[in-house]
Design a protein around this motif. Structure first.
Motif, short mmCIF file in Angstrom:
data_model
loop_
_atom_site.label_atom_id
_atom_site.label_comp_id
_atom_site.label_asym_id
_atom_site.label_seq_id
_atom_site.Cartn_x
_atom_site.Cartn_y
_atom_site.Cartn_z
N LEU A 203 0.81 -1.22 0.00
CA LEU A 203 0.00 0.00 0.00
C LEU A 203 0.84 1.27 0.00
O LEU A 203 0.54 2.22 -0.72
CB LEU A 203 -0.93 0.00 1.22
CG LEU A 203 -1.92 -1.17 1.32
CD1 LEU A 203 -2.72 -1.07 2.61
CD2 LEU A 203 -2.83 -1.20 0.10
N ASN A 204 1.89 1.31 0.82
CA ASN A 204 2.68 2.52 0.97
C ASN A 204 4.16 2.17 0.86
O ASN A 204 4.60 1.11 1.33
CB ASN A 204 2.41 3.20 2.31
CG ASN A 204 0.93 3.49 2.52
OD1 ASN A 204 0.33 4.22 1.75
ND2 ASN A 204 0.35 2.90 3.55
N ASN A 229 -0.85 4.03 -2.07
CA ASN A 229 -1.96 3.39 -2.79
C ASN A 229 -3.18 3.40 -1.87
O ASN A 229 -3.14 2.87 -0.76
CB ASN A 229 -1.60 1.95 -3.15
CG ASN A 229 -0.38 1.87 -4.04
OD1 ASN A 229 -0.08 2.80 -4.78
ND2 ASN A 229 0.33 0.76 -3.99
N TYR A 230 -4.25 4.01 -2.35
CA TYR A 230 -5.47 4.10 -1.56
C TYR A 230 -6.66 3.83 -2.47
O TYR A 230 -7.05 4.68 -3.27
CB TYR A 230 -5.61 5.48 -0.91
CG TYR A 230 -6.82 5.62 -0.01
CD1 TYR A 230 -6.83 5.06 1.26
CD2 TYR A 230 -7.94 6.30 -0.46
CE1 TYR A 230 -7.95 5.18 2.08
CE2 TYR A 230 -9.06 6.43 0.35
CZ TYR A 230 -9.05 5.87 1.62
OH TYR A 230 -10.16 5.97 2.41
#
Length: 333
Positions: A203-204, A229-230
């Motif tokens: 995600l990050n 990333n969201y």
């Protein structure tokens, strides 16, 4: 065995040139019972240049401005690493010291061979242990050197990680250094380079690279990159500072920031937008782009519109439109 043929090009001194390179290499990895990893790589490269000096076109009839330059460069590169691993309940800790020896003859710098693809030299964590730190083929890293560094980190089984790397390179001979001033490799002991990287699942992601002067630890280059990333959104940012290379066309320090956003409308469609802003001596927008991508089972395609805004030192401004088609198992056009 690889062969590279570069067609007609012109350098900043008004010389036209052609280049042909042939590279033969051999490599092998050995792992001992105690866990020592040894990588051995040998190579021989031959280069041939045909050069025509257009600035000497006013010579008397019968005088030839063409010249041919050749070069043969053998090299042996041996790298050893000893990874130490400790298992944890949700991951593992790894500490790996590394050292390498690179042996090559002293062939010097031939000024009659133009340098077009090896000017923007930089040393960082990604190329510190490479046999040749020049980005192209016009220059070679001759003589012998030793490189050492250590990497340690914590790696989770879910994909999360945090690791740190630091290292340096030392030439065994003091004279005939082929690297330009400001590159971090122009002294016998190179600048210190390092990298700090962290990520949470997929995600990050955060990455920081740095280059410190070997004498006073003054910052020569630092680069920070992050990605978040969201849901349907992908946001990336990057900040770069790099000092000038005094003996090349890169005569000014560079400071830039970039930001890009990607949006997935659904599984098949994605939109992209981004821009690069110069923060240096002549600040302003340098590059902007917008794009649209389609991901199919058998067919992919993308459309990009890019606008480059440059100054007298960095080239001509231009607007480009690019359309790419990718066919599964056949390639991209």
């Amino acid at each position: 065995l690889t062969t590279s043929l570069l067609g007609l090009r012109r350098d900043g001194n008004g010389r036209d040139m052609n280049r042909m390179s042939v590279d033969a290499g051999w490599e092998r990895r050995l792992i001992s019972d105690l866990g020592l990893v040894l990588d051995v790589e040998g190579s021989v490269r031959a280069d041939a240049y045909n050069i025509r000096d257009r600035n000497k076109g006013q010579l008397l009839a019968g005088q030839d401005t063409d010249s041919t330059e050749t070069r043969i460069f053998p090299q042996l590169h041996v790298q050893a690493g000893y990874p130490l691993v400790k298992a944890l309940e949700s991951g593992q800790v790894v500490v790996e010291p590394k050292v390498s020896m690179t042996a090559a003859p002293n062939i010097g710098v031939n000024d009659d061979i133009p340098n077009e693809d090896s000017q923007d030299v930089q040393i960082d964590s990604s190329n510190l242990f490479e046999p040749n730190r020049f980005p192209g083929l016009d220059r070679v890293e001759d003589q012998s050197r030793m490189t050492y560094g250590v990497k340690s980190g914590v790696y989770g089984y879910d994909g999360s990680h945090f690791d740190v790397f630091a290292g340096q390179s030392v030439r065994l001979d003091e004279g005939d250094n082929p690297f330009p001033r400001g590159s971090g490799l122009d002294n016998r002991s190179s600048d210190y380079v390092g990298e700090i990287s962290a990520g949470y699942k997929d995600l990050n992601y955060l990455n920081y690279r740095f280059q410190l002067n070997a004498d006073d630890f003054y910052s020569q280059r630092h680069e920070l990159y992050s990605q978040v990333n969201y849901g349907r959104f992908r946001l990336g940012t990057q900040y770069l500072y790099a000092s000038a290379l005094e003996e090349t066309d890169i005569s000014e320090s560079r400071e830039q920031i970039w930001a890009g956003l990607g949006v997935y409308f659904n599984e098949d469609w994605r939109g992209r937008i981004g821009a690069t802003q110069d923060l240096g001596q002549a600040p302003g927008l340098r590059h902007a782009y917008v794009g649209l991508d389609y991901f199919g089972q058998c067919l992919n395609w993308s459309f990009d519109a890019e606008r480059s805004l440059t100054d007298d030192a960095s080239g001509d401004s231009e607007l480009e439109f690019t359309f790419r088609i990718g066919l599964k198992n056949l390639g991209e056009y």
